[in-house]
Design a protein around this motif. Structure first.
Motif, PDB file in Angstrom:
ATOM      1  N   THR A   1      45.963  21.635  56.656  1.00 11.49           N
ATOM      2  CA  THR A   1      45.750  22.471  55.485  1.00 11.49           C
ATOM      3  C   THR A   1      45.223  23.827  55.948  1.00 11.49           C
ATOM      4  OG1 THR A   1      44.557  22.684  53.391  1.00 11.49           O
ATOM      5  CG2 THR A   1      43.395  21.621  55.199  1.00 11.49           C
ATOM      6  N   LEU A   2      45.189  24.787  55.055  1.00 12.01           N
ATOM      7  CA  LEU A   2      44.611  26.093  55.392  1.00 12.01           C
ATOM      8  C   LEU A   2      43.224  26.276  54.771  1.00 12.01           C
ATOM      9  CD1 LEU A   2      47.786  28.365  55.104  1.00 12.01           C
ATOM     10  CD2 LEU A   2      46.789  27.296  57.140  1.00 12.01           C
TER      11      LEU A   2
ATOM     12  N   TYR B   1      42.604  33.292  54.053  1.00  9.09           N
ATOM     13  CA  TYR B   1      42.483  34.553  54.782  1.00  9.09           C
ATOM     14  C   TYR B   1      43.310  35.644  54.112  1.00  9.09           C
ATOM     15  CZ  TYR B   1      42.107  37.727  58.785  1.00  9.09           C
ATOM     16  OH  TYR B   1      41.845  38.807  59.586  1.00  9.09           O
ATOM     17  N   GLU B   2      44.560  35.312  53.730  1.00  7.08           N
ATOM     18  CA  GLU B   2      45.426  36.294  53.102  1.00  7.08           C
ATOM     19  C   GLU B   2      44.920  36.675  51.712  1.00  7.08           C
ATOM     20  OE1 GLU B   2      48.023  37.780  54.641  1.00  7.08           O
ATOM     21  OE2 GLU B   2      47.404  36.658  56.417  1.00  7.08           O
ATOM     22  N   VAL B   3      44.390  35.708  50.986  1.00  6.02           N
ATOM     23  CA  VAL B   3      43.839  36.001  49.653  1.00  6.02           C
ATOM     24  C   VAL B   3      42.706  37.013  49.763  1.00  6.02           C
ATOM     25  CG1 VAL B   3      42.433  35.003  47.789  1.00  6.02           C
ATOM     26  CG2 VAL B   3      44.534  33.860  48.527  1.00  6.02           C
TER      27      VAL B   3
ATOM     28  N   THR C   1      52.205  22.926  58.073  1.00  2.00           N
ATOM     29  CA  THR C   1      51.009  23.096  57.248  1.00  2.00           C
ATOM     30  C   THR C   1      51.398  22.775  55.807  1.00  2.00           C
ATOM     31  OG1 THR C   1      51.166  25.373  56.424  1.00  2.00           O
ATOM     32  CG2 THR C   1      50.467  25.083  58.724  1.00  2.00           C
ATOM     33  N   ASN C   2      50.396  22.521  54.962  1.00  2.00           N
ATOM     34  CA  ASN C   2      50.738  22.230  53.567  1.00  2.00           C
ATOM     35  C   ASN C   2      51.236  23.477  52.830  1.00  2.00           C
ATOM     36  OD1 ASN C   2      48.303  23.548  53.251  1.00  2.00           O
ATOM     37  ND2 ASN C   2      47.248  21.816  52.294  1.00  2.00           N
TER      38      ASN C   2
ATOM     39  N   PHE D   1      49.269  32.563  60.744  1.00  8.43           N
ATOM     40  CA  PHE D   1      48.556  32.296  59.488  1.00  8.43           C
ATOM     41  C   PHE D   1      47.510  31.192  59.640  1.00  8.43           C
ATOM     42  CE2 PHE D   1      52.536  34.185  58.120  1.00  8.43           C
ATOM     43  CZ  PHE D   1      52.139  35.030  57.098  1.00  8.43           C
ATOM     44  N   LEU D   2      47.412  30.637  60.857  1.00 10.02           N
ATOM     45  CA  LEU D   2      46.568  29.455  61.044  1.00 10.02           C
ATOM     46  C   LEU D   2      45.099  29.855  61.189  1.00 10.02           C
ATOM     47  CD1 LEU D   2      46.958  26.430  61.099  1.00 10.02           C
ATOM     48  CD2 LEU D   2      47.002  26.520  63.590  1.00 10.02           C
ATOM     49  N   LYS D   3      44.525  30.232  60.094  1.00  8.36           N
ATOM     50  CA  LYS D   3      43.090  30.524  60.010  1.00  8.36           C
ATOM     51  C   LYS D   3      42.539  29.593  58.938  1.00  8.36           C
ATOM     52  CE  LYS D   3      44.176  35.400  60.898  1.00  8.36           C
ATOM     53  NZ  LYS D   3      45.636  35.282  60.721  1.00  8.36           N
TER      54      LYS D   3
END
Length: 832
Positions: free
Chosen positions: A467-468, A488-490, A750-751, A783-785
């Protein structure tokens, strides 16, 4: 509350239910000794008064009759400053016992944990002792007889030299208790027997004139020069009562109303209650009892020295409670409706917090004492202002609560009419999000039930899925809207509120599917509109969305059909725990772990609300075939959220994993609970899949099973409270016309791949309608944060960012999510 807390503490310390019951009796006797001391003085004063007036009364009764006798006796009493009602003072000692007897009777008579427990010669504390069984099968209960004997001996010592009427009163009460308690559970009789033993000891002590007194050092306030409190009894009482009422309003209304206001829907339409008002009323009544009623009893019964002590102590307690509640409130994470925390928080404050809290409390107490000594009227006015402020805050909070409540509609006991409409001829896409489903259990589940591989035919399981975000609030936006809605992107998009961004995530796939000719159904989406009511306003302009609510909708019907109807009222736990949550907030942070006591608020019954939430969600899974119809004429898209695995329970000796009232344990916790619950979920889903097959819809339906985050699990990387195991998400996909037994694919996923998987092959180059970026990304690792923020920081809807510190982000080196060495903080250098 007193009896239950004492029982829980003593049972843990002594390791014996029987000795805990004995200990309750000892503690209650010690706590009430000051009151008994007052009662004894009142009774002795009444006896002396009766003896002093006896001669005159006898002469009047001998000479006069009828109304004349009544009038002369009344005059005689008035001349001697006496009224016949004052004779009730002799009953004060008995009245003290009444509330404690009622509490003990209610508590010990219904305590499940005592059933089957032996103690000394008692075989079962939950039943009458039945020590002697006669040949005809009739049992004799020895303990009530022993209790009555001791009671009579104590009464004989106590009433030596008393009148016959007083003696008959004592012996009569002993016989009444014998009748009342003869067939009661042994634990209750043991409690009252110990009360009588201690009463015997107390009576002997009183007869020896060794009365219990409050230590002089607590009352020697004269040398502190608080003469203003001695001279002005009205000022003294005002300081006490204003502070006491402030404490009651804070604990009984302000703190609970803040809790309700944060998520009003949790406290509406629960059991027989429609609004949250009854929960506030009951909590406020308890707070009045704790902070006003009982302290007032002590205040009025004792000397002016005790009253001065109360006048000093209660303003300090009120100030301390305000400091702890607002300055040191603490962030302990989200709560269930019954006030148990969703995940066990870290209660121990830092040394700095302890020193700051202790220093401020000591300083405020010292200032209060100094100001009271010189300017008591100032403290009184401050207490009045604090009380007024708390009352105003209560009104504001309740206004917000009832504003939200008035926008809600009362749920009805729904009939099983279809709400999921699939097509037999066109394509169906179904995303089933199972909250907190732990992927790590799947191998064991398949080993236990190998036939699941056939039941999940066509599915591919991706075990290397993360999950992220490790909480639903930050984990589900990626499931709903793809990588652009990772935490992170949000946070990079600071121009919009969290509420707006969260709603965009929810609407992302619906908009895309609607634009491509699909009907859209959203079922039980969590945190819709970021919990601002009315929820439906977020769908203004999106009339194509068919919003469905099934959580709890079919619970009453399901409980009635499965024998659970009389069980599991969540309102009972809310009534009980609200006051404990308030006490939790008003005590210093260093004491809060003691108040919470694991996760049951010092409860003698390990009974959390998993039962209610489990049934609310499980009933939907169980009724899925009944809720599904095959009448759609065009392609369909369904997103269904279910939280059954979020509230795991244990299925006892039940190989079919079908709940029944005698085969499900809602109270225990651990790995078995999660395994059993997830097995039940898989079996209920497989029944739905079979229903789709039998209606010719399975092959033309793409099904994605995904979880927003994982769960704590043995055998997984253990870092930061096993947080990395919550990073491992479940992802299983059955594509159109897919066949063959369940297989696994070690591809890293990832989900947030869910939107890309849902649209693949049917919507070319599907893009998020709000960010205009492709759902499908080739650079996942960028994106894996993975965010692991403080839960409380995620809930303020008008913020533009979640409060996530750099050290709260995690990442994975490589593709093996089960490799402990691969996990690291995102902003740390990779291990070479």
């Amino acid at each position: 509350m007193i009896i239950e807390v004492c029982y829980v503490a003593l049972n843990e310390i002594l390791g014996s239910e029987g000795w805990a019951v004995v200990g309750i009796s000892v503690i209650v006797t010690i706590l009430t000794l000051p009151l008994y001391d007052v009662a004894e003085r009142w009774q002795q004063f009444e006896r002396d008064t009766q003896a002093r007036l006896k001669g005159g009364v006898d002469r009047i009764k001998a000479v006069f009759k009828g109304d004349e006798q009544y009038m002369i006796l009344s005059t005689y009493y008035r001349q001697n400053h006496y009224h016949p009602m004052m004779a009730l003072r002799s009953s004060f000692g008995l009245l003290i016992q009444v509330p404690f007897f009622i509490a003990a009777y209610n508590f010990l008579s219904n305590l499940e944990s005592l059933k089957g427990i032996s103690f000394l010669f008692i075989r079962n504390l939950g039943e009458p002792d039945s020590v002697i069984t006669l040949s005809n099968g009739f049992s004799v209960n020895i303990l009530p007889i022993l209790m009555t004997t001791i009671n009579c001996i104590a009464g004989a010592i106590y009433t030596k030299g008393f009148t016959l009427r007083e003696k008959l009163q004592i012996y009569g009460m002993a016989l009444i208790f014998l009748v009342l308690l003869y067939n009661s559970p042994s634990a209750l009789v043991l409690y009252w027997t110990m009360n009588n033993v201690l009463s015997l000891v107390k009576n002997i002590v009183y007869k020896l004139r060794q009365y219990m007194k409050i230590p002089d050092f607590l009352l020697s306030l004269d040398k502190w020069n608080f003469s203003v409190l001695e001279a002005k009894s009205g000022l003294r009482f005002s300081l006490f009562i204003l502070s006491a009422i402030s404490l009651a309003v804070l604990a009984g209304i302000v703190i609970p109303s803040f809790l309700i206001e944060s998520e009003v829907v949790q406290y509406c339409y629960i059991d027989e209650y429609s609004s949250p008002l009854p929960f506030l009323i009951v909590t406020f009544a308890k707070a009045l009892g704790i902070f006003v009623l009982w302290p007032s009893c002590f205040y009025f019964l004792f000397s002016s020295k005790v009253k001065r002590l109360f006048a000093l102590m209660f303003p300090s307690l009120a100030i301390g409670a305000l400091v702890n509640s607002f300055m040191f409130s603490g962030d302990y994470g989200p709560l269930y409706a019954d006030c148990t925390f969703m995940s066990t928080p870290e209660f121990i404050p830092s040394v700095l917090q302890i020193l700051m809290n202790g220093g401020i409390l000591l300083m405020m107490t010292g200032v209060t004492f100094i100001v009271v000594r010189r300017y008591a009227i100032v403290v009184k006015n401050m207490c009045a202002m604090v009380l007024l402020a708390l009352l105003l805050l209560s009104v504001v909070n309740m206004g917000k609560i009832f504003s939200a409540y008035n926008k809600m509609t009362e749920p009805v006991i729904a009939e099983l009419t279809p709400v999921l409409h699939l097509s037999k001829t066109e394509k169906n896409v179904v995303v089933l999000m199972i909250d907190g489903f732990a992927s790590s259990y799947i191998p064991s589940m398949l080993e236990k039930e190998p036939h699941l591989k056939e039941l999940f035919s066509g599915f591919t399981w991706y075990p290397n899925t993360v999950t992220l975000g490790h909480l639903t609030m930050v984990g589900i936006p990626g499931v709903l809207g793809g990588y652009d809605f990772s935490p992170y992107e949000v946070n990079l998009r600071v121009e919009d509120t969290l509420q707006k961004k969260y709603n965009e995530a929810i609407l992302s796939m619906p908009v895309v599917f609607n634009e491509n000719g699909f009907t859209v159904t959203l079922c039980d989406i969590p945190y819709e509109n970021y919990l601002e009511y009315p929820i439906e306003q977020m769908y203004n302009g999106y009339s194509f969305v068919n919003r469905v609510v099934t959580h709890g909708t079919y619970s009453k019907k399901w409980k009635r059909s499965n024998g659970f109807e009389k069980f599991f009222k969540s309102s009972k736990q809310i009534h009980r725990n609200f006051i404990w949550f308030s006490i939790f907030k008003v005590v210093p942070p260093v004491l809060r772990q003691i108040v919470y006591h694991g996760e049951y608020w010092l409860s003698s019954v390990n009974d959390n609300s998993n039962s209610v939430y489990f049934i609310n969600n499980y009933s939907t899974l169980d009724y899925l075939p009944d809720l599904t119809a095959f009448d759609a004429q065009i392609a369909t898209y369904h997103f269904i959220d279910n939280e059954t695995s979020h509230y795991p329970v244990s299925f006892i000796d039940n190989e079919k994993y079908i709940p029944s009232a005698i085969q499900v344990d809602f109270k225990s916790s651990g790995q078995k609970n999660r395994f059993d619950t997830q097995m039940a979920i898989f079996l209920r889903l497989s029944e739905w899949f079979n229903y789709l097959r039998s209606n010719g819809v399975y092959d033309n339906t793409r099904i994605i099973l995904v979880s927003d985050h994982g769960a704590h699990s043995d055998g997984l990387p253990d870092r930061d409270d096993n947080v990395s195991s919550r990073f491992i998400s479940t992802l299983m996909v059955k594509d159109f016309d897919a066949t063959g037994t369940l297989k696994s694919d070690l591809t890293f996923m990832t989900n947030a791949d869910t939107p890309a998987l849902a649209t693949a092959g049917i919507i070319e180059d599907a893009r998020n309608p709000f960010t205009y970026n492709l759902f499908d990304v080739s650079n996942k690792k960028e994106f894996l944060k993975i965010a692991a923020p403080d839960p409380e920081s995620t809930r303020i809807r008008y913020n533009t960012q979640w409060k996530i510190n750099p050290e709260d982000y995690w990442t994975l080196d490589g593709d093996d999510v089960y490799d402990e060495s691969a996990w690291r903080k995102y902003f740390e250098e990779p291990t070479k």
